[in-house]
Scaffold this active site. Structure first.
Site, PDB file in Angstrom:
ATOM      1  N   TYR A   1      -2.014  -0.528  10.191  1.00 21.00           N
ATOM      2  CA  TYR A   1      -2.089  -0.854   8.760  1.00 21.00           C
ATOM      3  C   TYR A   1      -0.849  -0.345   8.024  1.00 21.00           C
ATOM      4  O   TYR A   1      -0.210  -1.086   7.271  1.00 21.00           O
ATOM      5  CB  TYR A   1      -3.358  -0.232   8.167  1.00 21.00           C
ATOM      6  CG  TYR A   1      -3.515  -0.451   6.679  1.00 21.00           C
ATOM      7  CD1 TYR A   1      -3.960  -1.681   6.189  1.00 21.00           C
ATOM      8  CD2 TYR A   1      -3.236   0.560   5.758  1.00 21.00           C
ATOM      9  CE1 TYR A   1      -4.107  -1.885   4.825  1.00 21.00           C
ATOM     10  CE2 TYR A   1      -3.381   0.360   4.402  1.00 21.00           C
ATOM     11  CZ  TYR A   1      -3.820  -0.860   3.934  1.00 21.00           C
ATOM     12  OH  TYR A   1      -3.962  -1.068   2.590  1.00 21.00           O
TER      13      TYR A   1
ATOM     14  N   SER B   1       0.845  -1.196   0.000  1.00 23.30           N
ATOM     15  CA  SER B   1       0.000   0.000   0.000  1.00 23.30           C
ATOM     16  C   SER B   1       0.878   1.242   0.000  1.00 23.30           C
ATOM     17  O   SER B   1       1.949   1.250   0.620  1.00 23.30           O
ATOM     18  CB  SER B   1      -0.893   0.036   1.241  1.00 23.30           C
ATOM     19  OG  SER B   1      -1.554   1.292   1.334  1.00 23.30           O
TER      20      SER B   1
HETATM   21  N1  LIG Z   1      -8.534  -0.187  -2.058  1.00 26.33           N
HETATM   22  C1  LIG Z   1      -7.414   0.465  -2.014  1.00 26.33           C
HETATM   23  O1  LIG Z   1      -7.381   1.632  -2.393  1.00 26.33           O
HETATM   24  C2  LIG Z   1      -6.144  -0.187  -1.525  1.00 26.33           C
HETATM   25  C3  LIG Z   1      -4.996   0.606  -1.462  1.00 26.33           C
HETATM   26  C4  LIG Z   1      -3.807   0.046  -1.049  1.00 26.33           C
HETATM   27  C5  LIG Z   1      -3.771  -1.291  -0.720  1.00 26.33           C
HETATM   28  N2  LIG Z   1      -4.900  -2.038  -0.766  1.00 26.33           N
HETATM   29  C6  LIG Z   1      -4.784  -3.453  -0.413  1.00 26.33           C
HETATM   30  O2  LIG Z   1      -5.470  -4.247  -1.339  1.00 26.33           O
HETATM   31  C7  LIG Z   1      -5.859  -5.466  -0.722  1.00 26.33           C
HETATM   32  C8  LIG Z   1      -7.339  -5.706  -0.988  1.00 26.33           C
HETATM   33  O3  LIG Z   1      -8.090  -4.698  -0.330  1.00 26.33           O
HETATM   34  P1  LIG Z   1      -9.411  -4.065  -0.968  1.00 26.33           P
HETATM   35  O4  LIG Z   1      -9.131  -2.672  -1.261  1.00 26.33           O
HETATM   36  O5  LIG Z   1      -9.927  -4.951  -2.026  1.00 26.33           O
HETATM   37  O6  LIG Z   1     -10.365  -4.047   0.293  1.00 26.33           O
HETATM   38  P2  LIG Z   1     -11.637  -4.910   0.666  1.00 26.33           P
HETATM   39  O7  LIG Z   1     -12.671  -4.776  -0.390  1.00 26.33           O
HETATM   40  O8  LIG Z   1     -11.966  -4.533   2.054  1.00 26.33           O
HETATM   41  O9  LIG Z   1     -11.072  -6.374   0.600  1.00 26.33           O
HETATM   42  C9  LIG Z   1     -10.305  -6.943   1.592  1.00 26.33           C
HETATM   43  C10 LIG Z   1     -10.038  -8.351   1.138  1.00 26.33           C
HETATM   44  O10 LIG Z   1      -9.286  -9.030   2.140  1.00 26.33           O
HETATM   45  C11 LIG Z   1     -10.007 -10.177   2.529  1.00 26.33           C
HETATM   46  N3  LIG Z   1      -9.857 -10.379   3.969  1.00 26.33           N
HETATM   47  C12 LIG Z   1      -9.965  -9.452   4.952  1.00 26.33           C
HETATM   48  N4  LIG Z   1      -9.775 -10.039   6.148  1.00 26.33           N
HETATM   49  C13 LIG Z   1      -9.546 -11.350   5.924  1.00 26.33           C
HETATM   50  C14 LIG Z   1      -9.290 -12.467   6.748  1.00 26.33           C
HETATM   51  N5  LIG Z   1      -9.244 -12.382   8.082  1.00 26.33           N
HETATM   52  N6  LIG Z   1      -9.112 -13.665   6.153  1.00 26.33           N
HETATM   53  C15 LIG Z   1      -9.176 -13.793   4.816  1.00 26.33           C
HETATM   54  N7  LIG Z   1      -9.424 -12.768   3.977  1.00 26.33           N
HETATM   55  C16 LIG Z   1      -9.603 -11.570   4.532  1.00 26.33           C
HETATM   56  C17 LIG Z   1     -11.473  -9.919   2.177  1.00 26.33           C
HETATM   57  O11 LIG Z   1     -12.110 -11.132   1.955  1.00 26.33           O
HETATM   58  P3  LIG Z   1     -13.681 -11.376   2.306  1.00 26.33           P
HETATM   59  O12 LIG Z   1     -14.246 -10.069   2.826  1.00 26.33           O
HETATM   60  O13 LIG Z   1     -14.282 -11.806   1.014  1.00 26.33           O
HETATM   61  O14 LIG Z   1     -13.677 -12.448   3.344  1.00 26.33           O
HETATM   62  C18 LIG Z   1     -11.329  -9.106   0.909  1.00 26.33           C
HETATM   63  O15 LIG Z   1     -11.185  -9.917  -0.218  1.00 26.33           O
HETATM   64  C19 LIG Z   1      -5.519  -5.326   0.752  1.00 26.33           C
HETATM   65  O16 LIG Z   1      -4.295  -5.962   1.026  1.00 26.33           O
HETATM   66  C20 LIG Z   1      -5.385  -3.826   0.917  1.00 26.33           C
HETATM   67  O17 LIG Z   1      -4.560  -3.496   1.999  1.00 26.33           O
HETATM   68  C21 LIG Z   1      -6.089  -1.511  -1.151  1.00 26.33           C
END
Ligand SMILES: NC(=O)c1ccc[n+]([C@@H]2O[C@H](COP(=O)([O-])OP(=O)(O)OC[C@H]3O[C@@H](n4cnc5c(N)ncnc54)[C@H](OP(=O)(O)O)[C@@H]3O)[C@@H](O)[C@H]2O)c1
Length: 258
Positions: free
Chosen positions: A162, A148
């Site tokens: 985080y 991130s």
């Molecule tokens: N969105 C952004 O702008 C952004 C920016 C920088 C980095 N990221 C990174 O991108 C990745 C995906 O995030 P996202 O943005 O798609 O957010 P999100 O929609 O909240 O998704 C989070 C993902 O992580 C999974 N997850 C969370 N806790 C978990 C657990 N205890 N066990 C297994 N799976 C778990 C969720 O799976 P389920 O809910 O389906 O169980 C979901 O697929 C993360 O690593 C996040 O830090 C996102």
């Protein structure tokens, strides 16, 4: 040129592949020709997502709550039974916690560090036999850890555990890349900026993005599915076989232009 970005014949595991960024990545890998296993904590969500994505290619649901290393060991055992070989691991599942510094709770640390740092490491360790078996000097196995921008520069998000966890992911990526290069396994960190997922829902009102956030992004827009899928397809394809230990921002310039 035509097969430079092809993933035909490859098998991938994308944690958190049922929704958000993980789903964008899983769909990209499927479109490029890979077979993809996805996880979600809820079995029904996992199965529905895999079923929807099956129009793009073979997609296998493997429900898993990756809050503990034991769960990661169990997930890899089930992956092994269902899929056998593994060419690509995408450690995407992630958890955040936001809160004012004066009241930021101690409980906001262990869960975030477990899901974001420890279980991705356990996934790598447990999948090493499969990754090693599929790897050659000409076509390495690939590990991609989703980091991130918050782990690379101060973003003032009040997400202390985080940001620290993602900085740890970036360093763990380089550490693993150095150790696994001799086994023909590349390890890279893809570092998203701001994408419209559940994790950033508090920064949007439906489709209306906070103008302050857009002003913070040099390219003045949020990330799109092709932005994240494209970099992952590149890293996993023949085109990206010589890249390892890299930390690649996909963020509209937030890190690079800052
Ligand atoms: N969105 C952004 O702008 C952004 C920016 C920088 C980095 N990221 C990174 O991108 C990745 C995906 O995030 P996202 O943005 O798609 O957010 P999100 O929609 O909240 O998704 C989070 C993902 O992580 C999974 N997850 C969370 N806790 C978990 C657990 N205890 N066990 C297994 N799976 C778990 C969720 O799976 P389920 O809910 O389906 O169980 C979901 O697929 C993360 O690593 C996040 O830090 C996102």
């Amino acid at each position: 040129m035509s097969d430079l970005f092809s993933l035909a014949g490859k098998q991938a595991l994308v944690t958190g592949g049922a929704q958000g960024l993980g789903r964008m990545i899983a769909e990209g890998l499927l479109r490029a020709g890979a077979t993809v296993a996805i996880t979600s904590r809820k079995a029904d969500i996992c199965e529905a997502a895999a079923s929807e994505m099956s129009v793009l290619g073979r997609c296998i649901p493997l429900p898993a709550d990756l809050s503990t290393p034991e769960a990661a060991v169990d997930l890899v055992a089930r992956y092994r039974n269902a899929m056998g070989a593994c060419h690509i691991l995408v450690n995407n599942a992630g958890k955040t916690w936001g809160g004012d510094i004066d009241n930021f709770p101690d409980k906001a640390w262990p869960g975030v560090m477990a899901v974001n740092v420890q279980t991705p490491f356990t996934m790598v360790r447990e999948l090493l036999p499969e990754l090693g078996a599929s790897a050659t000097a000409d076509d390495p196995a690939r590990i991609i850890n989703i980091g991130s921008v918050a782990g690379m520069k101060t973003e003032r998000l009040n997400a202390y555990s985080y940001a620290a966890s993602k900085a740890a992911v970036h360093m763990m990526t380089r550490d693993l890349a150095g150790d696994l290069a001799a086994r023909n396994i590349t390890v890279n960190a893809v570092i998203p900026g701001f994408f419209p997922t559940k994790m950033t829902a508090h920064m949007r009102d439906d489709d209306n993005v906070d103008p302050g956030l857009l002003a913070h992004i040099p390219l003045r827009r949020l990330g799109k599915p092709d932005d994240i899928a494209g970099i992952v397809i590149f890293l996993c394809s023949r085109a990206g076989g010589y890249v390892t230990g890299a930390q690649i921002p996909v963020d509209g310039g937030v890190v690079g232009c800052g």
